[in-house]
Design a protein around this motif. Structure first.
Motif, PDB file in Angstrom:
ATOM      1  N   GLY A  26       7.293-109.238   6.303  1.00  0.00           N
ATOM      2  CA  GLY A  26       8.489-110.068   6.191  1.00  0.00           C
ATOM      3  C   GLY A  26       9.490-109.576   5.169  1.00  0.00           C
ATOM      4  O   GLY A  26      10.701-109.626   5.391  1.00  0.00           O
ATOM      5  N   PHE A  27       8.996-109.092   4.034  1.00  0.00           N
ATOM      6  CA  PHE A  27       9.885-108.674   2.955  1.00  0.00           C
ATOM      7  C   PHE A  27      10.093-107.162   2.888  1.00  0.00           C
ATOM      8  O   PHE A  27      11.191-106.695   2.595  1.00  0.00           O
ATOM      9  N   VAL A  28       9.040-106.379   3.118  1.00  0.00           N
ATOM     10  CA  VAL A  28       9.082-104.945   2.803  1.00  0.00           C
ATOM     11  C   VAL A  28       9.461-104.101   4.020  1.00  0.00           C
ATOM     12  O   VAL A  28      10.434-103.342   3.986  1.00  0.00           O
ATOM     13  N   TRP A  29       8.694-104.240   5.104  1.00  0.00           N
ATOM     14  CA  TRP A  29       8.878-103.356   6.252  1.00  0.00           C
ATOM     15  C   TRP A  29      10.283-103.392   6.850  1.00  0.00           C
ATOM     16  O   TRP A  29      10.842-102.329   7.175  1.00  0.00           O
ATOM     17  N   PRO A  30      10.950-104.557   7.010  1.00  0.00           N
ATOM     18  CA  PRO A  30      12.288-104.556   7.609  1.00  0.00           C
ATOM     19  C   PRO A  30      13.314-103.751   6.823  1.00  0.00           C
ATOM     20  O   PRO A  30      14.335-103.323   7.387  1.00  0.00           O
ATOM     21  N   TYR A  31      13.070-103.515   5.543  1.00  0.00           N
ATOM     22  CA  TYR A  31      14.054-102.818   4.720  1.00  0.00           C
ATOM     23  C   TYR A  31      13.754-101.338   4.533  1.00  0.00           C
ATOM     24  O   TYR A  31      14.529-100.633   3.883  1.00  0.00           O
ATOM     25  N   PHE A  32      12.655-100.848   5.084  1.00  0.00           N
ATOM     26  CA  PHE A  32      12.398 -99.412   5.026  1.00  0.00           C
ATOM     27  C   PHE A  32      13.546 -98.600   5.636  1.00  0.00           C
ATOM     28  O   PHE A  32      14.058 -97.663   5.011  1.00  0.00           O
ATOM     29  N   PRO A  33      13.980 -98.914   6.880  1.00  0.00           N
ATOM     30  CA  PRO A  33      15.107 -98.138   7.437  1.00  0.00           C
ATOM     31  C   PRO A  33      16.369 -98.254   6.599  1.00  0.00           C
ATOM     32  O   PRO A  33      17.124 -97.276   6.465  1.00  0.00           O
ATOM     33  N   PRO A 229      12.878-101.562  14.324  1.00  0.00           N
ATOM     34  CA  PRO A 229      13.609-100.947  13.203  1.00  0.00           C
ATOM     35  C   PRO A 229      15.005-100.485  13.569  1.00  0.00           C
ATOM     36  O   PRO A 229      15.937-100.604  12.759  1.00  0.00           O
ATOM     37  N   PHE A 230      15.200 -99.969  14.784  1.00  0.00           N
ATOM     38  CA  PHE A 230      16.529 -99.492  15.146  1.00  0.00           C
ATOM     39  C   PHE A 230      17.445-100.641  15.568  1.00  0.00           C
ATOM     40  O   PHE A 230      18.666-100.530  15.445  1.00  0.00           O
ATOM     41  N   ALA A 231      16.870-101.755  16.043  1.00  0.00           N
ATOM     42  CA  ALA A 231      17.683-102.954  16.255  1.00  0.00           C
ATOM     43  C   ALA A 231      18.182-103.494  14.919  1.00  0.00           C
ATOM     44  O   ALA A 231      19.311-104.002  14.817  1.00  0.00           O
ATOM     45  N   GLU A 232      17.363-103.383  13.883  1.00  0.00           N
ATOM     46  CA  GLU A 232      17.779-103.813  12.548  1.00  0.00           C
ATOM     47  C   GLU A 232      18.914-102.942  12.014  1.00  0.00           C
ATOM     48  O   GLU A 232      19.861-103.443  11.392  1.00  0.00           O
ATOM     49  N   LEU A 233      18.850-101.635  12.265  1.00  0.00           N
ATOM     50  CA  LEU A 233      19.960-100.754  11.878  1.00  0.00           C
ATOM     51  C   LEU A 233      21.216-101.072  12.687  1.00  0.00           C
ATOM     52  O   LEU A 233      22.333-101.046  12.162  1.00  0.00           O
ATOM     53  N   HIS A 238      26.880-104.491  12.647  1.00  0.00           N
ATOM     54  CA  HIS A 238      27.591-105.589  13.302  1.00  0.00           C
ATOM     55  C   HIS A 238      27.912-106.755  12.380  1.00  0.00           C
ATOM     56  O   HIS A 238      28.717-107.608  12.734  1.00  0.00           O
ATOM     57  N   THR A 239      27.242-106.825  11.232  1.00  0.00           N
ATOM     58  CA  THR A 239      27.460-107.965  10.342  1.00  0.00           C
ATOM     59  C   THR A 239      27.261-107.539   8.898  1.00  0.00           C
ATOM     60  O   THR A 239      26.396-106.701   8.614  1.00  0.00           O
ATOM     61  N   PRO A 240      28.053-108.084   7.969  1.00  0.00           N
ATOM     62  CA  PRO A 240      27.865-107.767   6.551  1.00  0.00           C
ATOM     63  C   PRO A 240      26.759-108.579   5.894  1.00  0.00           C
ATOM     64  O   PRO A 240      26.445-108.366   4.729  1.00  0.00           O
ATOM     65  N   HIS A 241      26.154-109.508   6.634  1.00  0.00           N
ATOM     66  CA  HIS A 241      25.157-110.395   6.048  1.00  0.00           C
ATOM     67  C   HIS A 241      23.786-109.711   6.057  1.00  0.00           C
ATOM     68  O   HIS A 241      23.175-109.552   7.105  1.00  0.00           O
ATOM     69  N   ALA A 242      23.291-109.350   4.889  1.00  0.00           N
ATOM     70  CA  ALA A 242      22.004-108.661   4.809  1.00  0.00           C
ATOM     71  C   ALA A 242      20.853-109.551   5.238  1.00  0.00           C
ATOM     72  O   ALA A 242      19.818-109.059   5.704  1.00  0.00           O
ATOM     73  N   PHE A 351      10.120 -91.384  16.692  1.00  0.00           N
ATOM     74  CA  PHE A 351      10.781 -90.075  16.633  1.00  0.00           C
ATOM     75  C   PHE A 351      11.714 -89.878  17.830  1.00  0.00           C
ATOM     76  O   PHE A 351      12.882 -89.496  17.670  1.00  0.00           O
ATOM     77  N   LEU A 352      11.213 -90.167  19.053  1.00  0.00           N
ATOM     78  CA  LEU A 352      12.033 -89.956  20.246  1.00  0.00           C
ATOM     79  C   LEU A 352      13.221 -90.910  20.292  1.00  0.00           C
ATOM     80  O   LEU A 352      14.348 -90.502  20.613  1.00  0.00           O
ATOM     81  N   PHE A 353      12.981 -92.174  19.961  1.00  0.00           N
ATOM     82  CA  PHE A 353      14.079 -93.135  20.014  1.00  0.00           C
ATOM     83  C   PHE A 353      15.095 -92.864  18.907  1.00  0.00           C
ATOM     84  O   PHE A 353      16.308 -93.034  19.110  1.00  0.00           O
ATOM     85  N   GLY A 354      14.626 -92.453  17.733  1.00  0.00           N
ATOM     86  CA  GLY A 354      15.558 -92.101  16.667  1.00  0.00           C
ATOM     87  C   GLY A 354      16.453 -90.940  17.054  1.00  0.00           C
ATOM     88  O   GLY A 354      17.656 -90.942  16.764  1.00  0.00           O
ATOM     89  N   TRP A 355      15.872 -89.957  17.738  1.00  0.00           N
ATOM     90  CA  TRP A 355      16.666 -88.817  18.200  1.00  0.00           C
ATOM     91  C   TRP A 355      17.699 -89.264  19.240  1.00  0.00           C
ATOM     92  O   TRP A 355      18.878 -88.870  19.176  1.00  0.00           O
ATOM     93  N   ALA A 356      17.277 -90.114  20.197  1.00  0.00           N
ATOM     94  CA  ALA A 356      18.199 -90.584  21.230  1.00  0.00           C
ATOM     95  C   ALA A 356      19.270 -91.499  20.642  1.00  0.00           C
ATOM     96  O   ALA A 356      20.443 -91.437  21.041  1.00  0.00           O
ATOM     97  N   ASP A 357      18.900 -92.347  19.689  1.00  0.00           N
ATOM     98  CA  ASP A 357      19.867 -93.246  19.056  1.00  0.00           C
ATOM     99  C   ASP A 357      20.915 -92.449  18.286  1.00  0.00           C
ATOM    100  O   ASP A 357      22.119 -92.728  18.364  1.00  0.00           O
TER     101      ASP A 357
END
Length: 410
Positions: A26-33, A229-233, A238-242, A351-357
């Motif tokens: 809840g606190f740590v993993w979402p902010y890794f990216p 993780p890439f939806a979070e990025l 799209h929004t300034p609200h962290a 890795f693959l989705f990061g490359w495509a994104d």
């Protein structure tokens, strides 16, 4: 006089493990990216780092599962305690990390340090069911696990928008350390009785039927793992609200609890196999909606589908673990098989989705990956119903025969 085998109630140990993992998710993993992006890493590099973290976990997970299945006595208390304390120690150091290379090392270390908590909770739940001679049900594990993830994710957004990311992470290690106390005192209160010692460890590698089921899990998670993780990025642009960033995961976790609760009442082998196929269908719908370039509010709405597909997958996969291990002392070994497939597929998928994104954008990458959802149900059908029977011939199946398509004779 019979002595108690545990120094604390089993439920306290289970909830302690799940709560610490909830803090991590809840606190740590979402902010890794986000941390990695702020240090200057590109999207493809972020995918590579997250993928490598899954590969590192691969080296530890199966030995850890066998240890949890066959480890007894006080001699394991000290190394386990050191392993557990690594997580709050790294959280203490995280706010003081400045260089990109040090931050990458910190992310990799936190991923490894987080590893033992879920297996500890799941092992304790299975052991409690065996001691009470009750049928193992994964609902408490899935429900409490994802309830903690969802509630703590919502709490993370509220706290972070109030006091900021840096200040939040400067004290986060304190509640994590306090919530770990029951786990540190979960060892035995004396030497085990000779008549309850487990049999020698069985073979280490999965057989052909197990491997086909594991391939089904692999392809489901390869498509599913990189989306969050890439939806979070994508949300960040799209929004300034962290505080909206962890809410994606939080909403998904709450719907995961609901889908798991609804499925638990009818969890036969046939239902579990249909649920796994349904999880791929819901995942395909989610990716199709991502392909329409959703707004920030749309991302929060699509997170409901994330929870439904993940809830179906985890309830059904834990059902397979329990059915396949039967009465043998292999529960965490079977769980290790699934975790390893999840880690490897997560590494490849991110890795693959990061490359495509990075090349075409989030919406286009989602459309490109959409067709891969056919692979998971295909391998599940190839595995057949017999892949759900106990791996040892002396243990009878726990469910009566089912004549539906997904559970009929193979």
């Amino acid at each position: 006089m019979e002595r108690r085998s545990l120094s604390l109630p089993p439920l306290a140990i289970i909830l302690s493990a799940l709560f610490v993992n909830g803090m991590a998710g809840g606190f740590v993993w979402p902010y890794f990216p986000v941390f990695l992006s702020q240090s200057g890493l590109s999207k493809s590099s972020i995918g590579l780092v997250l993928g490598i973290s899954n590969i590192l976990v691969f080296l530890v997970r199966l030995p850890l599962g066998r240890w949890l299945d066959h480890g007894h006595g006080r001699r394991f208390d000290l190394p386990l305690t050191v392993f557990l304390l690594t997580f709050p120690a790294l959280l203490f150091l995280l706010p003081h990390t400045r260089s990109s290379w040090a931050l990458i090392a910190m992310v990799l270390g936190l991923q490894l340090a987080r590893l033992p908590f879920l297996p500890l909770g799941l092992a304790r739940l299975k052991k409690q069911a065996d001691e009470q001679k009750k049928r193992f049900s994964p609902l408490l594990f899935v429900g409490a696990h994802h309830f903690f993830l969802g509630v703590l994710g919502l709490l993370a957004g509220i706290i972070i928008v109030g006091i900021g990311v840096a200040r939040t992470f400067s004290f986060l290690w304190i509640p994590v350390l306090l919530s770990m106390v029951p786990l540190m005192f979960s060892g035995t209160s004396g030497p085990p009785e000779p008549d309850i010692l487990p049999p020698p460890p069985p073979r280490l590698l999965p057989d052909r039927k197990e491997f086909l089921v594991l391939l089904s899990f692999f392809f489901f998670h390869m498509v599913n793992a990189p989306l969050l993780p890439f939806a979070e990025l994508y949300m960040k642009t799209h929004t300034p609200h962290a505080d909206w960033i962890p809410w994606i995961a939080a909403i998904a976790e709450m719907f995961m609890v609901l889908s798991a609760a609804l499925l638990s009442r009818h969890m036969t082998v046939g239902v579990a196999r249909i649920a796994l196929a349904g999880a791929s269908g819901v995942l395909a719908l989610r990716m199709a909606l991502y392909g329409l370039s959703p707004t920030a509010a749309g991302l929060l709405g699509i997170a409901c589908l994330d929870g439904i597909s993940s809830g179906l997958f985890w309830m059904a996969s834990l059902k397979w673990i329990a059915e396949r291990s039967g009465q043998s002392n292999t529960f965490n070994q079977m769980s290790g098989y699934v975790d390893i497939m999840v880690m490897l597929s997560g590494a490849l998928g991110t890795f693959l989705f990061g490359w495509a994104d990075g090349r075409e954008g989030f919406a286009a990458a989602s459309r490109e990956f959409l067709g891969l959802n056919i692979l998971a149900p295909a391998f599940l059908i190839l595995a057949g119903k017999r892949s759900w029977q106990p791996r040892l011939s002396g243990s009878p199946p726990s469910n009566p025969p089912d004549r539906s398509f997904f559970s009929g004779k193979e």
